[in-house]
Scaffold this active site. Structure first.
Site, PDB file in Angstrom:
ATOM      1  N   ASP A  52       0.882  -1.165   0.000  1.00  0.00           N
ATOM      2  CA  ASP A  52       0.000   0.000   0.000  1.00  0.00           C
ATOM      3  C   ASP A  52       0.919   1.215   0.000  1.00  0.00           C
ATOM      4  O   ASP A  52       1.678   1.423   0.956  1.00  0.00           O
ATOM      5  CB  ASP A  52      -0.880  -0.043   1.260  1.00  0.00           C
ATOM      6  CG  ASP A  52      -1.767   1.185   1.412  1.00  0.00           C
ATOM      7  OD1 ASP A  52      -1.568   2.192   0.685  1.00  0.00           O
ATOM      8  OD2 ASP A  52      -2.653   1.158   2.279  1.00  0.00           O
ATOM      9  N   VAL A  53       0.872   2.026  -1.054  1.00  0.00           N
ATOM     10  CA  VAL A  53       1.823   3.141  -1.177  1.00  0.00           C
ATOM     11  C   VAL A  53       1.638   4.191  -0.093  1.00  0.00           C
ATOM     12  O   VAL A  53       2.514   5.042   0.099  1.00  0.00           O
ATOM     13  CB  VAL A  53       1.753   3.798  -2.574  1.00  0.00           C
ATOM     14  CG1 VAL A  53       2.178   2.812  -3.649  1.00  0.00           C
ATOM     15  CG2 VAL A  53       0.378   4.393  -2.856  1.00  0.00           C
ATOM     16  N   TYR A 100      -8.785  15.074  -7.226  1.00  0.00           N
ATOM     17  CA  TYR A 100      -7.950  14.322  -8.153  1.00  0.00           C
ATOM     18  C   TYR A 100      -6.981  15.246  -8.887  1.00  0.00           C
ATOM     19  O   TYR A 100      -5.780  14.992  -8.952  1.00  0.00           O
ATOM     20  CB  TYR A 100      -8.840  13.574  -9.139  1.00  0.00           C
ATOM     21  CG  TYR A 100      -8.086  12.695 -10.100  1.00  0.00           C
ATOM     22  CD1 TYR A 100      -7.493  11.516  -9.666  1.00  0.00           C
ATOM     23  CD2 TYR A 100      -7.987  13.033 -11.447  1.00  0.00           C
ATOM     24  CE1 TYR A 100      -6.805  10.691 -10.550  1.00  0.00           C
ATOM     25  CE2 TYR A 100      -7.313  12.214 -12.341  1.00  0.00           C
ATOM     26  CZ  TYR A 100      -6.719  11.046 -11.888  1.00  0.00           C
ATOM     27  OH  TYR A 100      -6.038  10.239 -12.769  1.00  0.00           O
ATOM     28  N   THR A 147      -8.319   1.325 -18.033  1.00  0.00           N
ATOM     29  CA  THR A 147      -7.831   0.655 -16.827  1.00  0.00           C
ATOM     30  C   THR A 147      -9.023   0.361 -15.928  1.00  0.00           C
ATOM     31  O   THR A 147     -10.149   0.787 -16.203  1.00  0.00           O
ATOM     32  CB  THR A 147      -6.833   1.544 -16.058  1.00  0.00           C
ATOM     33  OG1 THR A 147      -7.531   2.708 -15.574  1.00  0.00           O
ATOM     34  CG2 THR A 147      -5.660   1.972 -16.934  1.00  0.00           C
ATOM     35  N   LYS A 185      -2.857  15.287  -8.662  1.00  0.00           N
ATOM     36  CA  LYS A 185      -2.051  15.004  -9.849  1.00  0.00           C
ATOM     37  C   LYS A 185      -1.199  16.213 -10.251  1.00  0.00           C
ATOM     38  O   LYS A 185      -0.060  16.054 -10.715  1.00  0.00           O
ATOM     39  CB  LYS A 185      -2.950  14.558 -11.002  1.00  0.00           C
ATOM     40  CG  LYS A 185      -3.593  13.196 -10.761  1.00  0.00           C
ATOM     41  CD  LYS A 185      -2.543  12.099 -10.557  1.00  0.00           C
ATOM     42  CE  LYS A 185      -3.146  10.715 -10.578  1.00  0.00           C
ATOM     43  NZ  LYS A 185      -2.140   9.649 -10.516  1.00  0.00           N
ATOM     44  N   THR A 229     -11.009   3.434 -14.858  1.00  0.00           N
ATOM     45  CA  THR A 229     -11.937   4.072 -15.797  1.00  0.00           C
ATOM     46  C   THR A 229     -12.935   3.084 -16.396  1.00  0.00           C
ATOM     47  O   THR A 229     -13.599   3.395 -17.380  1.00  0.00           O
ATOM     48  CB  THR A 229     -11.154   4.747 -16.941  1.00  0.00           C
ATOM     49  OG1 THR A 229     -10.381   3.749 -17.631  1.00  0.00           O
ATOM     50  CG2 THR A 229     -10.258   5.848 -16.422  1.00  0.00           C
TER      51      THR A 229
END
Length: 196
Positions: free
Chosen positions: A10-11, A102, A136, A106, A139
């Protein structure tokens, strides 16, 4: 199929990241390239955006790459030359309605990449890829619906959605000497959406 080893983490879990990166680095005899591709998306108008969702997007999309790169830095520094590729989004360049969290995460990742490119050069290069709509899991809601797919494809010059291979090729470019004089930049892989 590739004969490569895989490791999960888990990042957002810094201790877990440190353990997994050390395990992978030791198993491979070093790390000379990192591609940060973990990401989550919540499309919700800002007035309705849950603060917990904001926190999670920042944690995964922005702090996650920090955690991975920080853990990998001793290996990257030990390499003769190394690369970092952070996957951001076209939303980092031009936000759309309902993407406040989001887009902020980003855009932060893109600026983080520029900053570390300055700090870590000349032996470590860092670049950002800004994908458009790519097929992906994130999406799936869009590309499984023919009407949504057609509408999204119609907005881009190449008239199709992106494939994961499109992003992988860009990551490979940034990870090799083909991009040897490129660092601290963003490459849109969006079929011609962001420049319109």
């Amino acid at each position: 199929a590739l004969g490569a080893a895989g490791y999960r983490c888990d990042v957002t879990d810094r201790d877990g990241v440190n353990r997994i990166v050390a395990t992978a680095g030791d198993a491979m005899g070093g790390i000379d390239g990192v591609v940060n591709a973990a990401g989550i998306l919540d499309i919700t108008p800002f007035a309705d955006l849950d603060p917990a969702s904001w926190d999670r997007m920042i944690a995964v999309n922005l702090t996650g790459p920090f955690n991975i790169i920080k853990a990998a830095l001793p290996y990257l520094t030990a390499a003769d030359a190394a690369t970092i590729v952070n996957i951001a989004s076209v939303s980092a360049l031009m936000p759309m309605p309902g993407t406040a969290g989001y887009s902020a995460s980003k855009a932060g990742a893109a600026m983080f990449t520029k900053s570390i490119a300055m700090d870590l050069g000349p032996n470590i290069r860092a670049n950002t890829i800004c994908p458009g709509v790519i097929k992906t899991e994130m999406t799936r809601y869009l590309w499984e619906n023919p009407e949504h797919t057609a509408r999204a494809a119609d907005r881009v010059a190449l008239k199709r959605l992106g494939e994961t291979e499109d992003v992988a090729r860009a990551a490979l470019f940034f990870s090799t000497e083909d991009s040897g004089f490129t660092t601290g930049t963003e490459l849109p892989v969006d079929g011609g959406f962001s420049w319109r």
